[in-house]
Design a protein around this motif. Structure first.
Motif, PDB file in Angstrom:
ATOM      1  N   LYS A   1      -3.742 -24.752  40.685  1.00  0.00           N
ATOM      2  CA  LYS A   1      -2.601 -25.106  41.548  1.00  0.00           C
ATOM      3  C   LYS A   1      -1.600 -23.956  41.640  1.00  0.00           C
ATOM      4  O   LYS A   1      -0.854 -23.861  42.605  1.00  0.00           O
ATOM      5  CB  LYS A   1      -1.923 -26.383  41.067  1.00  0.00           C
ATOM      6  N   GLU A   2      -1.600 -23.084  40.650  1.00  0.00           N
ATOM      7  CA  GLU A   2      -0.688 -21.942  40.668  1.00  0.00           C
ATOM      8  C   GLU A   2      -1.035 -20.954  41.784  1.00  0.00           C
ATOM      9  O   GLU A   2      -0.263 -20.063  42.098  1.00  0.00           O
ATOM     10  CB  GLU A   2      -0.705 -21.208  39.316  1.00  0.00           C
ATOM     11  N   MET A   3      -2.227 -21.102  42.385  1.00  0.00           N
ATOM     12  CA  MET A   3      -2.619 -20.227  43.499  1.00  0.00           C
ATOM     13  C   MET A   3      -2.312 -20.841  44.851  1.00  0.00           C
ATOM     14  O   MET A   3      -2.565 -20.223  45.885  1.00  0.00           O
ATOM     15  CB  MET A   3      -4.121 -19.899  43.415  1.00  0.00           C
ATOM     16  N   LEU A  46      -5.965 -28.507  26.423  1.00  0.00           N
ATOM     17  CA  LEU A  46      -5.498 -29.436  25.381  1.00  0.00           C
ATOM     18  C   LEU A  46      -3.981 -29.563  25.343  1.00  0.00           C
ATOM     19  O   LEU A  46      -3.421 -29.983  24.345  1.00  0.00           O
ATOM     20  CB  LEU A  46      -6.028 -28.985  24.016  1.00  0.00           C
ATOM     21  N   GLY A  47      -3.320 -29.162  26.426  1.00  0.00           N
ATOM     22  CA  GLY A  47      -1.871 -29.352  26.497  1.00  0.00           C
ATOM     23  C   GLY A  47      -1.109 -28.050  26.573  1.00  0.00           C
ATOM     24  O   GLY A  47      -1.624 -26.977  26.236  1.00  0.00           O
ATOM     25  N   LEU A  48       0.164 -28.163  27.014  1.00  0.00           N
ATOM     26  CA  LEU A  48       1.006 -26.975  27.178  1.00  0.00           C
ATOM     27  C   LEU A  48       1.230 -26.258  25.840  1.00  0.00           C
ATOM     28  O   LEU A  48       1.215 -25.024  25.786  1.00  0.00           O
ATOM     29  CB  LEU A  48       2.346 -27.413  27.805  1.00  0.00           C
ATOM     30  N   ARG A  83      -8.100 -17.044  27.988  1.00  0.00           N
ATOM     31  CA  ARG A  83      -8.602 -18.367  28.350  1.00  0.00           C
ATOM     32  C   ARG A  83      -8.050 -19.422  27.421  1.00  0.00           C
ATOM     33  O   ARG A  83      -7.946 -19.186  26.217  1.00  0.00           O
ATOM     34  CB  ARG A  83     -10.122 -18.414  28.157  1.00  0.00           C
ATOM     35  N   GLN A  84      -7.782 -20.580  27.974  1.00  0.00           N
ATOM     36  CA  GLN A  84      -7.388 -21.680  27.098  1.00  0.00           C
ATOM     37  C   GLN A  84      -8.602 -22.436  26.582  1.00  0.00           C
ATOM     38  O   GLN A  84      -8.543 -23.085  25.546  1.00  0.00           O
ATOM     39  CB  GLN A  84      -6.435 -22.658  27.825  1.00  0.00           C
ATOM     40  N   GLY A  85      -9.716 -22.344  27.275  1.00  0.00           N
ATOM     41  CA  GLY A  85     -10.855 -23.197  26.904  1.00  0.00           C
ATOM     42  C   GLY A  85     -10.555 -24.584  27.435  1.00  0.00           C
ATOM     43  O   GLY A  85     -10.279 -24.734  28.615  1.00  0.00           O
ATOM     44  N   GLY A 112      -4.189 -29.732  37.245  1.00  0.00           N
ATOM     45  CA  GLY A 112      -3.597 -29.885  38.578  1.00  0.00           C
ATOM     46  C   GLY A 112      -4.137 -31.078  39.334  1.00  0.00           C
ATOM     47  O   GLY A 112      -4.380 -31.003  40.542  1.00  0.00           O
ATOM     48  N   THR A 113      -4.294 -32.203  38.643  1.00  0.00           N
ATOM     49  CA  THR A 113      -4.966 -33.356  39.269  1.00  0.00           C
ATOM     50  C   THR A 113      -4.161 -33.967  40.422  1.00  0.00           C
ATOM     51  O   THR A 113      -4.742 -34.603  41.293  1.00  0.00           O
ATOM     52  CB  THR A 113      -5.246 -34.460  38.229  1.00  0.00           C
ATOM     53  N   ARG A 114      -2.832 -33.736  40.417  1.00  0.00           N
ATOM     54  CA  ARG A 114      -2.040 -34.326  41.501  1.00  0.00           C
ATOM     55  C   ARG A 114      -2.382 -33.694  42.849  1.00  0.00           C
ATOM     56  O   ARG A 114      -2.063 -34.241  43.884  1.00  0.00           O
ATOM     57  CB  ARG A 114      -0.536 -34.152  41.210  1.00  0.00           C
ATOM     58  N   PHE A 115      -3.002 -32.527  42.799  1.00  0.00           N
ATOM     59  CA  PHE A 115      -3.309 -31.819  44.041  1.00  0.00           C
ATOM     60  C   PHE A 115      -4.778 -31.868  44.446  1.00  0.00           C
ATOM     61  O   PHE A 115      -5.199 -31.116  45.325  1.00  0.00           O
ATOM     62  CB  PHE A 115      -2.857 -30.360  43.947  1.00  0.00           C
TER      63      PHE A 115
HETATM   64  P1  UTP Z   1       1.367 -30.251  34.042  1.00  0.00           P
HETATM   65  O1  UTP Z   1       2.002 -31.242  33.174  1.00  0.00           O
HETATM   66  O2  UTP Z   1       1.943 -30.075  35.411  1.00  0.00           O
HETATM   67  O3  UTP Z   1      -0.186 -30.659  34.101  1.00  0.00           O
HETATM   68  O4  UTP Z   1       1.386 -28.868  33.304  1.00  0.00           O
HETATM   69  P2  UTP Z   1      -1.378 -30.307  35.050  1.00  0.00           P
HETATM   70  O5  UTP Z   1      -2.573 -30.848  34.376  1.00  0.00           O
HETATM   71  O6  UTP Z   1      -1.483 -28.850  35.392  1.00  0.00           O
HETATM   72  O7  UTP Z   1      -1.071 -31.063  36.443  1.00  0.00           O
HETATM   73  P3  UTP Z   1      -1.415 -32.550  36.923  1.00  0.00           P
HETATM   74  O8  UTP Z   1      -0.353 -33.437  36.345  1.00  0.00           O
HETATM   75  O9  UTP Z   1      -2.808 -32.894  36.474  1.00  0.00           O
HETATM   76  O10 UTP Z   1      -1.310 -32.434  38.429  1.00  0.00           O
HETATM   77  C1  UTP Z   1       2.557 -28.074  33.194  1.00  0.00           C
HETATM   78  C2  UTP Z   1       2.162 -26.610  33.090  1.00  0.00           C
HETATM   79  O11 UTP Z   1       1.385 -26.368  31.928  1.00  0.00           O
HETATM   80  C3  UTP Z   1       0.144 -25.779  32.252  1.00  0.00           C
HETATM   81  C4  UTP Z   1      -0.095 -26.100  33.717  1.00  0.00           C
HETATM   82  O12 UTP Z   1      -0.927 -25.141  34.339  1.00  0.00           O
HETATM   83  C5  UTP Z   1       1.328 -26.115  34.269  1.00  0.00           C
HETATM   84  O13 UTP Z   1       1.794 -24.815  34.575  1.00  0.00           O
HETATM   85  N1  UTP Z   1      -0.869 -26.342  31.328  1.00  0.00           N
HETATM   86  C6  UTP Z   1      -0.905 -27.677  31.097  1.00  0.00           C
HETATM   87  C7  UTP Z   1      -1.765 -25.501  30.713  1.00  0.00           C
HETATM   88  O14 UTP Z   1      -1.764 -24.269  30.920  1.00  0.00           O
HETATM   89  N2  UTP Z   1      -2.699 -26.045  29.869  1.00  0.00           N
HETATM   90  C8  UTP Z   1      -2.756 -27.368  29.616  1.00  0.00           C
HETATM   91  O15 UTP Z   1      -3.632 -27.792  28.820  1.00  0.00           O
HETATM   92  C9  UTP Z   1      -1.836 -28.212  30.250  1.00  0.00           C
END
Ligand code: UTP
Length: 296
Positions: free
Chosen positions: A28-30, A109-111, A104-106, A16-19
């Motif tokens: 950020k989900e909270m 490392l991406g969606l 936990r994701q640990g 959630g770095t944009r926030f």
């Molecule tokens: P985003 O691409 O919005 O990335 O993730 P981010 O890191 O949360 O936000 P910014 O860009 O740094 O602000 C899309 C979705 O995937 C989840 C995020 O929580 C969000 O719901 N996600 C992303 C994970 O659960 N794990 C990850 O490693 C990456």
């Protein structure tokens, strides 16, 4: 109509770095949208579409998420003693919604990696993935339609939305063929964040997916892509390229209201739009918005 339950997975482990700095100590989900954390809207949507089992994939700062879906007896007791039933109901609603589990994701490392963390909980079933910062208006239908399409056509289903071509570079974009149904397309391939000139369509991938369990094996084999992250889009791309793996990949084209609360400007707009629709806040806010518009 009988509905069979489907498990829902909500990845909420991104940085959630944009926030920042709001998300320094809180996912950020909270972040509240009007007066509810974004993720509560998403869990409510999953429940409305027939899910009573929700798995939230959490990262650092996971406690705020877990606490939100837990009972908070001291506060409940105080409100009950005061006879404040309406606030008591608001406090208890989140803990009563569904069976909410956490994994936990640990490392983030991406969606794709976050979805893979759901493998054990989901097992060998079709499941829904809802991004925890992407809100679909409760008055519009999306997820239940996607589940229906997945069941009738034994397909992986993604959600697509038409965007202005000048915005397509911010999304995954789908190259599609029409089907006999107006709101369903067949996905030929996906392109991540294309320049407008290279985009095969103006159909953007938004944060709802109905996935078959075969996706897990594909994700296991998916190499880290953009940003060193395991991308869900890459695994979907592999499925679309080879129907032998898990049948077709279809897209449901959503024409309703969506709020991207992971983006700061959209987050602010979402708060205003959703508050304008509320009986308790709408009239006063609407008067103020009109007054503000005249001043600008
Ligand atoms: P985003 O691409 O919005 O990335 O993730 P981010 O890191 O949360 O936000 P910014 O860009 O740094 O602000 C899309 C979705 O995937 C989840 C995020 O929580 C969000 O719901 N996600 C992303 C994970 O659960 N794990 C990850 O490693 C990456």
């Amino acid at each position: 109509m009988t509905r069979t339950s489907i498990k829902a997975v909500i990845p909420a482990a991104g940085l959630g770095t944009r926030f920042l700095p709001a998300t320094k100590a809180m996912p950020k989900e909270m972040l509240p949208v009007v007066d509810k954390p974004a993720i509560q809207y998403v869990v409510e949507e999953a429940v409305a579409a027939g899910s009573d089992d929700v798995l939230v994939v959490v990262g650092r700062n996971k406690n705020a998420l877990a606490n939100h879906f837990d009972r908070v007896t001291e506060l409940e007791h105080t409100l009950a003693q005061k006879g404040d039933d309406s606030k008591l109901e608001k406090v208890m609603a989140a803990s009563r919604l569904a069976d909410v589990h956490f994994v936990r994701q640990g490392d983030p490392l991406g969606l794709g990696h976050a979805v893979l963390r759901a493998r054990k909980h989901v097992g060998n079933e079709t499941f829904a993935v809802l991004l925890g910062d992407d809100l679909i208006d409760a008055r519009d239908v999306l997820l239940s339609r996607m589940i229906e399409v997945s069941r009738t056509q034994s397909a992986t289903v993604i959600a697509l939305m038409e965007v202005d071509p000048s915005h397509i570079h911010m999304y995954g974009c789908a190259a599609v063929d029409a089907t006999g149904e107006d709101d369903v397309v067949k996905v030929k391939y996906l392109v991540e964040k294309p320049a407008a000139a290279d985009a095969p369509s103006n159909l953007a991938v938004i944060g709802r997916y109905v996935l078959k369990p075969e996706i897990f094996d594909v994700l296991e084999k998916t190499e880290p892509g953009k940003g060193g992250e395991i991308q869900l889009t890459d695994a979907l791309e592999a499925l679309a390229a080879d129907e032998e793996i898990a049948g077709p990949v279809l897209g449901v084209v959503f024409r309703g209201r969506r709020y991207d609360t992971g983006d700061r400007l959209d987050y602010i707009k979402s708060n205003v739009l959703l508050a304008l629709d509320r009986d308790d806040l709408g009239p006063d806010l609407s008067a103020w918005v009109k007054e503000l518009a005249e001043r600008l």
